[in-house]
Design a protein around this motif. Sequence first.
Motif, PDB file in Angstrom:
ATOM      1  N   UNK A 195       0.802  -1.145   0.047  1.00  0.00           N
ATOM      2  CA  UNK A 195      -0.063   0.023   0.341  1.00  0.00           C
ATOM      3  C   UNK A 195       0.870   1.304   0.100  1.00  0.00           C
ATOM      4  N   UNK A 196       2.259   1.202   0.331  1.00  0.00           N
ATOM      5  CA  UNK A 196       3.133   2.300   0.341  1.00  0.00           C
ATOM      6  C   UNK A 196       3.437   2.870  -0.982  1.00  0.00           C
ATOM      7  N   UNK A 197       3.168   1.705  -2.106  1.00  0.00           N
ATOM      8  CA  UNK A 197       3.474   2.028  -3.315  1.00  0.00           C
ATOM      9  C   UNK A 197       2.724   3.104  -4.020  1.00  0.00           C
ATOM     10  N   UNK A 198       3.165   3.934  -4.790  1.00  0.00           N
ATOM     11  CA  UNK A 198       2.231   5.081  -5.584  1.00  0.00           C
ATOM     12  C   UNK A 198       1.245   4.207  -6.485  1.00  0.00           C
ATOM     13  N   UNK A 199       0.325   4.957  -6.288  1.00  0.00           N
ATOM     14  CA  UNK A 199      -1.177   4.349  -6.981  1.00  0.00           C
ATOM     15  C   UNK A 199      -0.661   4.423  -8.548  1.00  0.00           C
ATOM     16  N   UNK A 200      -0.059   5.215  -9.043  1.00  0.00           N
ATOM     17  CA  UNK A 200       0.029   5.197 -10.758  1.00  0.00           C
ATOM     18  C   UNK A 200       0.810   4.013 -11.030  1.00  0.00           C
ATOM     19  N   UNK A 201       1.689   3.543 -10.097  1.00  0.00           N
ATOM     20  CA  UNK A 201       2.541   2.462 -10.451  1.00  0.00           C
ATOM     21  C   UNK A 201       1.827   1.164 -10.242  1.00  0.00           C
ATOM     22  N   UNK A 202       0.725   1.076 -10.039  1.00  0.00           N
ATOM     23  CA  UNK A 202       0.077  -0.437  -9.761  1.00  0.00           C
ATOM     24  C   UNK A 202      -0.637  -0.761 -10.937  1.00  0.00           C
ATOM     25  N   UNK A 203      -0.677  -2.135 -11.451  1.00  0.00           N
ATOM     26  CA  UNK A 203      -1.230  -2.481 -12.510  1.00  0.00           C
ATOM     27  C   UNK A 203      -2.468  -3.342 -11.892  1.00  0.00           C
ATOM     28  N   UNK A 204      -3.328  -3.754 -12.703  1.00  0.00           N
ATOM     29  CA  UNK A 204      -4.634  -4.464 -12.205  1.00  0.00           C
ATOM     30  C   UNK A 204      -4.173  -5.741 -11.450  1.00  0.00           C
ATOM     31  N   UNK A 205      -3.066  -6.246 -11.883  1.00  0.00           N
ATOM     32  CA  UNK A 205      -2.720  -7.483 -11.242  1.00  0.00           C
ATOM     33  C   UNK A 205      -2.401  -7.237 -10.034  1.00  0.00           C
ATOM     34  N   UNK A 206      -1.702  -6.100  -9.614  1.00  0.00           N
ATOM     35  CA  UNK A 206      -1.105  -5.752  -8.381  1.00  0.00           C
ATOM     36  C   UNK A 206      -2.153  -5.361  -7.380  1.00  0.00           C
ATOM     37  N   UNK A 207      -3.133  -4.410  -8.119  1.00  0.00           N
ATOM     38  CA  UNK A 207      -4.537  -4.308  -7.001  1.00  0.00           C
ATOM     39  C   UNK A 207      -5.345  -5.696  -6.715  1.00  0.00           C
ATOM     40  N   UNK A 208      -5.472  -6.318  -7.669  1.00  0.00           N
ATOM     41  CA  UNK A 208      -5.859  -7.744  -7.501  1.00  0.00           C
ATOM     42  C   UNK A 208      -5.297  -8.447  -6.287  1.00  0.00           C
ATOM     43  N   UNK A 209      -4.042  -8.682  -6.406  1.00  0.00           N
ATOM     44  CA  UNK A 209      -3.074  -9.374  -5.302  1.00  0.00           C
ATOM     45  C   UNK A 209      -3.360  -8.662  -4.311  1.00  0.00           C
ATOM     46  N   UNK A 210      -3.390  -7.395  -3.707  1.00  0.00           N
ATOM     47  CA  UNK A 210      -3.374  -6.779  -2.708  1.00  0.00           C
ATOM     48  C   UNK A 210      -4.711  -7.115  -2.025  1.00  0.00           C
ATOM     49  N   UNK A 211      -5.625  -6.970  -2.968  1.00  0.00           N
ATOM     50  CA  UNK A 211      -7.092  -7.370  -2.187  1.00  0.00           C
ATOM     51  C   UNK A 211      -7.002  -8.932  -1.869  1.00  0.00           C
ATOM     52  N   UNK A 212      -6.392  -9.856  -2.573  1.00  0.00           N
ATOM     53  CA  UNK A 212      -6.436 -11.194  -2.109  1.00  0.00           C
ATOM     54  C   UNK A 212      -5.513 -11.306  -0.728  1.00  0.00           C
TER      55      UNK A 212
END
Length: 64
Positions: A13-30
């Motif tokens: 969650x400390x990473x910048x929002x712009x640098x996240x891909x959809x896969x990164x967001x899904x992995x964070x939710x998981x």
Amino acid sequence: MAVLLVVIVVLRLRRRTEARSRFDEKMTVFIVLALGIVLAPTEVGQGIAHFLGQLVGGVSKANQ
């Protein structure tokens, strides 16, 4: 295990929002869901659930 998941979530969650891909967001939710499943049956998880229940109850009474 829970501490490791908390560390992973904080780092992700400390990473910048712009640098996240959809896969990164899904992995964070998981990972967050896995953390919730690990914490839920513990005393800490029950305490958090109780606190959130009281908070929601207080907010709903304040809105009436």
